[in-house]
Design an enzyme around this catalytic site. Structure first.
Site, short mmCIF file in Angstrom:
data_model
loop_
_atom_site.label_atom_id
_atom_site.label_comp_id
_atom_site.label_asym_id
_atom_site.label_seq_id
_atom_site.Cartn_x
_atom_site.Cartn_y
_atom_site.Cartn_z
N ILE A 43 0.82 -1.22 0.00
CA ILE A 43 0.00 0.00 0.00
C ILE A 43 0.85 1.26 0.00
O ILE A 43 0.39 2.34 -0.38
CB ILE A 43 -0.94 0.00 1.22
CG1 ILE A 43 -2.06 1.04 1.04
CG2 ILE A 43 -0.17 0.20 2.53
CD1 ILE A 43 -3.20 0.89 2.04
N LYS A 44 2.11 1.13 0.39
CA LYS A 44 2.98 2.30 0.51
C LYS A 44 3.29 2.94 -0.84
O LYS A 44 3.75 4.09 -0.90
CB LYS A 44 4.28 1.93 1.23
CG LYS A 44 4.09 1.42 2.66
CD LYS A 44 3.58 2.49 3.59
CE LYS A 44 3.60 2.03 5.03
NZ LYS A 44 3.20 3.07 5.98
N ASP A 45 3.06 2.20 -1.93
CA ASP A 45 3.28 2.79 -3.25
C ASP A 45 2.45 4.05 -3.44
O ASP A 45 2.87 5.02 -4.08
CB ASP A 45 2.90 1.79 -4.35
CG ASP A 45 3.82 0.59 -4.41
OD1 ASP A 45 4.77 0.54 -3.62
OD2 ASP A 45 3.56 -0.30 -5.24
#
Length: 457
Positions: A43-45
């Site tokens: 999700i950090k993208d």
């Protein structure tokens, strides 16, 4: 022709998947947002792209620059992919508890990785926060995103994750559950969802050894809540600016062991090969649903932040699981089993301002050998019969001194799922007892006698 111009154009629009097996004993409906479908497998993208693009628009990051960040691995991967597409260099600082796979992956995509010690204060010059800030000060044309306090983190989820969930559930979501680390995912998504429907309940998943849950419930930043844990990606020993506690209705805590077990269950029972904090999020959602009797009209959406390839040598390795008491070859009792047999009202404590003679009297009256020292509900020290005896032999006037003057460090806290064999290895000359916190009943003390009583029938 339909194609993407670069890898970062594939970020977002991840699927929502129904859980069928794990929550089948419950009436509520459970769905997971599988964020490992992002190109960096996490999700950090989303927020990595947003932080870089906002920095570019503000002139904070210029051509040929270097991105420097303190990361648990996944944010670094997202930043590295963005950097490759935009022509930047990357330096990442990570704590030494991060999985080997995360570090190797970051290096594989061209980043320089500096490993820093975990068990130091955030302000310590050796902490991975401090090292990142120092590098940013020393390296020209560098940008330190600081995902913990950078508002672009939460904004990314307000603009993408929240709207996706709202659309995918057609506005039917009733509960949103996510692990809380930097706070961006939880609070950015929650802000959007609550604007759409203020009655949506948001549940943050925290780890034992982190400050979030107690701070939410009491407003107190209790350093005694901070102790080492293995779970990666959630929980903190600081209060990031992206954690807006007004947007989080409730917190539940999850142990390292439960998170690992649920991660493996998700792979085996649901076909979801996901990361350690994903197991924590699902375990927390199930716990919350059980405690609050959620029913058939409830629709729970849970964030699965990353992919299982980050943890092949940890939670997906049987030997590692056994070494840490998460997969026992022998069915050992746990701290939870022990405290069920104890009366919490019998927890004897003493204050730092009490006289040593009072502590000795309490030991005699209760037939115990050690007492936690508590000040304003915080465990600040300990006294034991061995400590008092040694001190008494050195000083005739010890009984009239204050406990705070002679106390030893506080007894360590352990997870409620710690097994007897692990507890036995922790009890030594330095640790005369262990403390365990039960969210429903409070704090219990566990001693060698408790272990013996359990083992010897």
């Amino acid at each position: 022709m339909k194609y993407c111009n670069n890898i970062i154009e594939t970020i977002g629009n991840t699927p929502l998947i129904r859980l069928n097996s794990i929550p089948k004993h419950l009436s509520a409906n459970f769905y997971v947002k599988a964020e490992y479908f992002n190109p960096g497998n996490s999700i950090k993208d989303r927020m990595a792209l947003k932080m870089v693009e906002d920095a570019e628009s503000k002139g904070l990051l210029k051509k040929g620059g270097t991105i420097i960040e303190a990361t648990s691995g996944n944010t670094g991967m997202g930043l590295a992919l963005v950097a490759i597409s935009k022509g930047y260099k990357c330096i990442f600082t990570v704590s030494d508890k991060q999985s080997r796979e995360k570090i190797d992956i970051l290096r594989a995509v061209g980043a320089e990785v500096i490993v820093c010690p975990t068990n130091v204060h955030p302000s310590d010059p050796k902490s991975y926060y401090s090292v990142a800030r120092k590098l940013n000060e020393e390296i020209p044309n560098s940008f330190y995103p600081n995902q913990y306090d950078n508002s672009s983190n939460a904004e990314a989820h307000y603009l993408t994750t929240g709207p996706e969930i709202w659309e995918q559930t057609e506005g039917g979501i009733t509960h949103f559950v996510a692990g809380v680390g930097t706070g961006g995912t939880m609070c950015g998504t929650s802000k959007f969802l609550k604007e759409k429907n203020p009655s949506i309940t948001t549940v943050g998943v925290d780890s034992y050894g982190s400050v979030f849950k107690k701070y939410k419930e009491t407003g107190e930043f209790d350093e005694n809540e901070i102790y080492p844990y293995m779970l990666e990606g959630i929980g903190e020993d600081i209060l990031p600016e992206n954690v807006n506690f007004e947007l989080i209705d409730h917190f539940v805590k999850v142990t390292d062991k439960d998170a690992a077990i649920y991660s493996r269950r998700l792979a085996r029972e649901e076909g979801l090969f996901i990361g350690w904090s994903c197991g924590a999020a699902v375990a927390g959602a199930i716990d919350y649903a059980e405690r609050n009797n959620l029913g058939k009209d409830d629709h729970v959406v849970i964030i699965l932040p990353d992919h299982g390839t980050r943890y092949l040598n940890k939670i997906y390795n049987d030997n590692w699981m056994k070494d840490h008491g998460f997969m026992e070859e022998r069915d050992f009792a746990t701290a939870s089993d022990l405290i069920k047999k104890k009366d919490q009202d019998n927890l004897v404590i003493v204050e730092p301002k009490s006289l040593v003679s009072d502590a000795i009297k309490l030991m005699k009256e209760n037939g115990i050998s050690q007492i936690p020292v508590v000040e304003e509900e915080s465990f600040v020290g300990s006294v034991s019969d061995t400590l008092l005896l040694n001190q008494l032999l050195e000083s005739d006037s010890l009984e009239n001194r204050l406990v705070g003057d002679i106390m030893a460090p506080p007894f360590p806290f352990i997870s409620i799922n710690t097994t007897i064999d692990t507890m036995a290895s922790m009890l030594n000359n330095q640790n005369k007892a262990l403390l365990v916190r039960d969210d429903r009943q409070g704090v219990f003390i566990i001693t060698r006698n408790d272990l013996l009583s359990e083992v010897v029938v």
